[in-house]
Design a protein around this motif. Structure first.
Motif, PDB file in Angstrom:
ATOM      1  N   SER A  87       3.879 -15.660  53.162  1.00  0.00           N
ATOM      2  CA  SER A  87       3.117 -14.757  52.285  1.00  0.00           C
ATOM      3  C   SER A  87       1.656 -14.654  52.720  1.00  0.00           C
ATOM      4  CB  SER A  87       3.250 -15.181  50.824  1.00  0.00           C
ATOM      5  OG  SER A  87       2.692 -16.438  50.647  1.00  0.00           O
ATOM      6  N   GLU A 142       1.552 -12.255  55.674  1.00  0.00           N
ATOM      7  CA  GLU A 142       1.688 -10.875  55.204  1.00  0.00           C
ATOM      8  C   GLU A 142       0.357 -10.370  54.656  1.00  0.00           C
ATOM      9  OE1 GLU A 142       4.528  -8.427  52.072  1.00  0.00           O
ATOM     10  OE2 GLU A 142       4.212 -10.563  51.864  1.00  0.00           O
ATOM     11  N   GLY A 193      -3.462 -13.081  48.872  1.00  0.00           N
ATOM     12  CA  GLY A 193      -2.224 -13.468  49.533  1.00  0.00           C
ATOM     13  C   GLY A 193      -2.039 -14.971  49.543  1.00  0.00           C
ATOM     14  N   THR A 224      -0.949 -15.850  46.193  1.00  0.00           N
ATOM     15  CA  THR A 224       0.467 -15.521  46.015  1.00  0.00           C
ATOM     16  C   THR A 224       1.350 -16.590  46.632  1.00  0.00           C
ATOM     17  OG1 THR A 224      -0.201 -13.242  46.342  1.00  0.00           O
ATOM     18  CG2 THR A 224       2.143 -13.675  46.254  1.00  0.00           C
ATOM     19  N   GLY A 225       0.986 -16.991  47.849  1.00  0.00           N
ATOM     20  CA  GLY A 225       1.770 -18.019  48.518  1.00  0.00           C
ATOM     21  C   GLY A 225       1.797 -19.296  47.721  1.00  0.00           C
ATOM     22  N   ARG A 272       0.975  -9.288  44.495  1.00  0.00           N
ATOM     23  CA  ARG A 272       1.369  -8.706  45.763  1.00  0.00           C
ATOM     24  C   ARG A 272       1.312  -7.189  45.715  1.00  0.00           C
ATOM     25  NH1 ARG A 272       6.775 -11.122  48.238  1.00  0.00           N
ATOM     26  NH2 ARG A 272       5.531 -12.829  49.008  1.00  0.00           N
TER      27      ARG A 272
END
Lengths: 311, 477
Positions: free
Chosen positions: A180, A183, A218, A221-222, A303
């Motif tokens: 993640s 990304e 990000g 999020t991870g 995301r």
């Protein structure tokens, strides 16, 4: 146009084609419906079975009467502490790996390909193997080794505890973080990076001032996804530190801990009074589902916000 | 800007070596190597704990492992030589104590010192097997008692009955029973050993030599040919005085659960992927896709709980079968875990099929379903294949669902309505009660390394073969 279309369809037998078309759409739609209803059924049964006990007391009290009554506070706290320790290990390591993969490595170099393959493999190894590794490496090798060096003769680190469990879990969630964060880093536009480099900043300065701030969401999020995974996985901590019942909350890195998922497992299979605790099991499951869903949904929102920013 | 551009040429600007940054960048490079190192570490350490099965224990390890029974036996047979008197008895009969009810166990020791265990039922031979570990491995309880009463130790493996296949719940009970029986056996054999020692002083020397020979043979056979025999046998009975580690029931159990989950889950997931990528209107896709992906966020213990408490009862009411938990319930519960994996990967593969292909198919007069089944699905087949392989790998190693919903009985049967035990569940259920450094412990780690190697192979196949093929199909065609 219209004439041509009708011509083609009549020439091939429109009724049959239509029937096949309907069947194929119907069958595949039914498959999707079955999966969706599985999700709905699981969620509703857990909620129906568990909402009655879902009270503030249940969340904040210790288990009583030999686990057949009371709350699950130690399990919640243990899960939280474990996932925090796990993130301390997995998030920086995952971020650094992601930065290397996206910023430094040439995409087709052998080194980068090896690491990518390793990350994919790490994601596909069964979680029970991580548990074995945690036992064989952290507990038996590192822990026992530390005991031999620092406190010969006594068992301090050489037994399952919350630190070894968190580190095992950190290893398990590492690929989640890497994927993640990578990304997210890719959403930082090339031009911004080039502009920074053109202004004379070094690569490291660019990463520190441009890439990381741009991909903070990000990284978050991870972290959230990793925590959600760590809160739900039980197999890696079965023998690296989880305990069924503890009189006190974990106070040191060497103490064992209670875990929500492990609690469900033990209550539903190992305890003496499985039938008596079924309401408790439902509510504990509900709490765990609620926790992972909240985390997952917030990750999805973060995301999608990230993707919108990109547009 | 204080400096003139001419004073510093732009070429040297980026080449100036900054020690600190160099250090950090090397650190980044080194840390990023960690995930690769982790794979190797996992392999090494999981395999290291399993290795004594293959190579035997080194002397250092033997002495280090205080729990290790082999060392206890060795030291005691040296210090107390008359313990081995019992060995002059070549044949023993244990009535009614075979693994199956009503069968007798004959323990034969032939001249070469090979120990043979024969299960009979009214004179008819039911089962015949060698016990290479009769001397080396016994549960920890035996060790502790044996330390107090060394005279009994040689007698134990032959005297005490095996504990019949355990399910997770019965385990504690049966261990206690086994302990009681062991204690009884110890008492008996002490008395007999004392009597024997009094009567025959002459035979002592002879018996000693037989015992020594036997021990040597057992040690030799341990690492040699009997390894295969022990792992391929069809009884998994690790917690008994004569532990058996036949993996056949586990292999069958794992395959049963995995195949059921694939047969149920894969078609559903692939059809659903086709539906969302080809047929569904946009609004429906926006609902269905996140819901299926939500299933991936379900902790496996929740699915296991659902299967154990709700699904098992519903299935039993519906189909009326004997065992509440069986491979069917476990397999279908397992499919809930692999459906999101197969769905996501095949959906990605299906949407990656170029629009030009779909347009060409439609332009040739194909309808939407013809395009979907005859153009898009064949083009994406390698991706779908990859999805199935990865789903297979997941189901193969999934622990908590198998542990909770399959019944956990190591049976060798093709009936899907009987309880089974998978590899992963075996590790999960037994590792907590095992003695470190024990043979059982090593075998569990061996199963772990098998799981590792298996999933690693599957992943490599997907990575190097299937992905490449998919790329070629989609891009070049």
């Amino acid at each position: 146009m219209e004439q041509a279309a009708t011509f083609i369809s009549t020439s091939k037998g429109s009724a049959k084609r239509k029937l096949y078309g309907n069947i194929s759409v119907g069958v595949s739609g039914f498959a999707a419906l079955v999966i969706v209803s599985i999700v709905v059924v699981i969620i509703t049964t857990v909620i129906i079975g568990g909402y009655k006990n879902f009270t503030w007391e249940f969340l904040t009290q210790d288990p009583t009467e030999g686990m057949t009554a009371g709350g699950i506070f130690p399990a919640i706290l243990g899960t939280v502490i474990m996932t925090m320790l796990m993130s301390v290990m997995a998030v920086p390591l995952g971020t650094v790996t992601a930065i290397y993969l996206s910023e430094y490595a040439k995409p087709d170099s052998k080194f980068a390909r090896t690491i990518r393959f390793a990350v994919n493999t790490l994601a596909s190894i069964p979680s029970i193997v991580f548990g074995l590794f945690g036992l064989g490496f952290f507990v038996q090798f590192v822990g026992k080794g530390m005991d031999d060096v620092f406190t010969p003769g006594t068992l301090v680190w050489g037994q399952p505890n919350i630190l070894w469990a968190s580190m095992t879990m950190g290893l398990l969630t590492l690929p989640v973080v890497i994927v993640s964060v990578e990304e997210a880093i890719r959403t930082v536009p090339r031009e911004v990076r080039d502009a920074s480099l053109a202004l004379g900043a070094t690569r490291l300065q660019t990463i520190r001032k441009i890439v990381i701030p741009g991909s903070l969401s990000g990284i978050l999020t991870g972290m959230i996804l990793a925590i959600s995974r760590g809160a739900g996985e039980v197999a890696p901590i079965l023998f690296t530190g989880a305990a069924f019942f503890l009189p006190q909350i974990p106070h040191a890195l060497t103490s064992q801990f209670m875990h929500l998922g492990y609690h469900i497992y033990v209550l539903s299979t190992q305890s003496a009074n499985v039938d008596k605790t079924i309401p408790l099991q439902y509510t504990t499951t509900m709490v765990l589902l609620l926790l992972t869903f909240t985390l997952n949904i917030s990750a999805v929102i973060l995301r999608s916000r990230l993707r919108n920013k990109l547009k | 800007m204080p400096q003139m551009p001419s004073e510093r040429s732009p070429l040297t600007l980026g080449k100036k070596i900054r020690f600190f940054e160099w250090l950090i960048e090397s650190g980044i490079r080194a840390l990023s190597f960690f995930s690769f190192a982790a794979i190797i570490l996992i392999f090494i350490f999981v395999f290291k704990e399993a290795s004594p099965i293959f190579f035997g224990k080194s002397e250092a390890e033997k002495t280090a492992a205080k729990d290790s029974l082999a060392s206890v036996i060795n030291s005691q047979s040296k210090s107390v030589p008359d313990t081995s008197t019992v060995h002059e008895k070549i044949e023993k009969v244990i009535k009614g104590k075979g693994a199956l009810k009503g069968t007798d166990v004959l323990v034969k020791v032939d001249e070469k010192g090979n120990r043979k265990k024969v299960t009979t039922n009214g004179g008819k031979v039911e089962q015949e097997e060698y016990d290479p570990f009769a001397d080396d491995t016994k549960p920890s309880d035996t060790v502790k008692k044996a330390e107090k009463k060394p005279a009994a130790i040689k007698e134990l493996p032959k005297k005490t009955p095996a504990v019949i296949g355990l399910s997770a719940k019965e385990k504690k009970d049966s261990i206690q029973k086994a302990n009681a029986r062991i204690a009884q056996a110890i008492k008996d054999s002490i008395e007999r050993a004392q009597a024997d020692a009094l009567t025959s002083a002459k035979d002592k020397a002879e018996a000693d030599s037989i015992a020594a020979k036997e021990k040597r043979d057992a040690q030799e056979s341990k690492s040699g040919t009997n390894l295969g025999k022990m792992l391929i046998g069809n009884t998994w009975q690790p917690v008994s005085t004569v532990p058996k580690f036949g993996m056949l029931p586990l292999i069958i159990g794992t395959l049963k659960v995995t195949l059921i989950s694939l047969l149920f889950g894969a078609p559903l997931a692939i059809l659903a992927a086709l539906f969302t990528s080809m047929f569904a209107p946009k609004w429906l896709r926006e609902i269905v896709k996140p819901v299926i992906e939500l299933l991936a966020g379900f902790p496996s213990v929740v699915i296991g709980f659902f299967a154990l408490i709700v699904m098992a009862s519903v299935f039993q009411d519906f189909f009326h079968y004997e065992f509440r938990l069986n491979s069917l319930v476990g397999g279908i519960a397992m499919s809930f875990a692999i459906i999101p994996i197969i769905y996501t990967i095949s959906e990605d593969a299906l949407t990656a099929v170029p629009q030009a292909l779909k347009d060409a198919s439609t332009a040739l007069g194909a309808s939407k379903w013809q395009t979907a089944f005859k153009v898009v699905l064949p083009a994406a087949i390698p991706g779908v294949f990859a999805a199935i392989i990865l789903g297979f790998g997941r189901a193969f190693g999934e622990t908590m669902i198998a542990l909770m919903a399959t019944g956990n009985a190591p049976l060798t049967s093709a009936n899907i309505l009987e309880p089974v035990r998978t590899f992963a569940a075996t590790i999960g259920a037994e590792m907590a009660e095992v003695v470190f450094g024990d043979q059982h412990y090593n075998v569990l780690f061996l199963i772990g390394s098998m799981l590792f190697i298996f999933t690693f192979t599957l992943n490599s196949v997907v990575e190097f073969y299937v992905r490449k093929k998919l790329m070629r199909r989609i891009q070049g065609l």
